[in-house]
Design an enzyme around this catalytic site. Structure first.
Site, PDB file in Angstrom:
ATOM      1  CE1 TYR A  71      -4.544  -1.170   0.091  1.00 25.75           C
ATOM      2  CE2 TYR A  71      -3.331  -3.191   0.971  1.00 25.75           C
ATOM      3  CZ  TYR A  71      -4.256  -2.474   0.439  1.00 25.75           C
ATOM      4  OH  TYR A  71      -5.414  -3.178  -0.218  1.00 25.75           O
ATOM      5  CD  GLU A  92      -6.824  -6.098   1.001  1.00 27.12           C
ATOM      6  OE1 GLU A  92      -7.197  -5.325   0.148  1.00 27.12           O
ATOM      7  OE2 GLU A  92      -5.549  -5.974   0.878  1.00 27.12           O
TER       8      GLU A  92
END
EC number: 1.14.12.17
Length: 393
Positions: free
Chosen positions: A95, A138
């Site tokens: 990310y 997730e």
């Protein structure tokens, strides 16, 4: 921390994203692949080349900016993204790489006069919020699949135990775990991720599971795409006995149990998730209408299987439509494209049905329109994209 001021600034950029979002995301992807080559296996170059990936990301960024203060308005978009990420095993460390390139792309494409320090600060806070949401969701799935019976986390070694040519273009591959232990159950309609090395380059792809769940093996049915590196690798090299790394099943396009008549509509290789749904639905005695479109009989996979099932199960009606039938093809039920009139003749008299459809984007756009015109409730009409998340609107 995302503040009200940050939200206001992000929403003010919506007009810019509406007009130039695709240029921004195209620049972003070039930068990401150049500066962080470790993420390359996570992306499909074919989708990059066609622009599908860029358009999907631009749409996602735009939708997020529009609804930055009401994220529940994003509907299933976030869920779809989470499931795609899980199938590829996206990790928290990915990310910051994406965030770095996204912020630099905003500055470089929009220019420093528009993308001021305040705008970049607002988008950094907004991206941080989204990243936290995705990472948390997730991780919950990763933990759940790891703890599930037969579940695992990350990559797991499987072996090809069988392969079957289903048509001139589509081959089925059956995978059993190398360790001989149990495998995780899945929901009809889900897909599985795989990791292969092609010409020295790691690549990850997702393929629908094309058979009803069982506790011994997974089956995918893959179309050989003209420029598809992974699909051609599977067809040419994935023979019985070869090893392959798989990731746990994922996806939220799944069959919902019920008593309403079930309508399954597919085009081309879009038939794959429909097969799993059909296998799961037939034992319930639920009425099923199975509709499939193919170019011709040579590329029509599983036609005999469907016809045989219809003989065994009187509640199953099936219809095949060939765009360009050949002389040697057994006569299909219709030729040309599936249009409104064909559907009207094939669907149950009552439009209170559960409809699922998958195929090329143009095919799905037409099917969605026809089902709406015929009166199938929008909430009972579902579809899945092969490839980047997108919209049919």
């Amino acid at each position: 921390m995302l503040s009200d001021a940050h939200r206001a600034i992000v929403k003010s950029t919506v007009p810019l994203l509406e007009s130039g979002g695709e240029a921004l995301t195209t620049h972003f992807y070039k930068m990401l692949m150049r500066d962080y080559p470790q993420v390359i296996p996570l992306f499909n170059k074919a989708h990059q080349g066609s622009g599908d990936q860029q358009r999907a990301l631009a749409n996602g960024v735009l939708m997020y900016a529009r609804h930055i203060d009401q994220l529940e308005q994003l509907g299933g978009l976030v869920t779809t993204i989470i499931n795609k990420h899980v199938a590829l095993q996206i990790q928290p460390e990915h990310y910051p790489m994406v965030g770095d390139c996204l912020l630099r792309a905003i500055r470089e494409v929009l220019g420093a006069e528009i993308a001021t320090d305040q705008v970049i600060e607002a988008w950094a806070a907004a991206y941080g919020q989204l990243a936290d949401i995705l990472i948390g969701a997730e991780e919950n799935i990763y933990q759940a699949t790891e703890k599930a019976d037969g579940g695992w986390r990350g990559l797991r070694k499987f072996v090809v135990v069988r392969r079957v040519d289903e048509s001139e273009e589509i081959t089925s591959f059956y995978f059993a775990p190398e360790d001989g232990k149990a495998i995780m159950e899945y929901h009809p309609g889900q897909y599985i991720g795989l990791c292969v090395t092609v010409d020295g380059e790691e690549m990850r792809r997702q393929y629908s599971l094309s058979a009803a769940p069982n506790d011994k093996m997974y089956r995918i049915s893959v179309k050989r795409e003209p420029n598809g590196k992974v699909s051609n690798f599977l067809h040419d090299h994935m023979t019985v006995g070869k090893q392959i790394d798989l990731m746990p099943p994922s996806g939220e396009f799944t069959l919902t149990p019920g008593e309403r008549p079930l309508v399954l509509i597919s085009g081309g290789v879009g038939i794959t998730p429909m097969l799993a749904m059909l296998d799961a639905a037939l034992p319930s005695k639920r009425p099923v209408v199975f509709i499939h479109a193919a170019r011709h009989g040579g590329v029509h996979a599983f036609g005999k299987k469907i016809a045989d099932l219809a003989q065994e199960h009187p509640q199953l009606q099936h219809y095949f439509c060939y765009e360009q039938p050949r002389e040697q093809d057994q006569a299909p039920h219709a030729t040309g494209y599936i249009d409104r009139d064909k559907l009207a003749g094939w669907l149950p008299e009552s439009m209170d049905v559960d409809a699922y459809f998958v195929g090329p984007k143009s095919f799905m756009k037409a099917i969605k329109r026809h089902l709406h015109e015929l009166g199938v409730p929008a909430a009972q009409s579902r579809y899945e994209f092969f490839g980047p998340a997108a919209s049919l609107d």
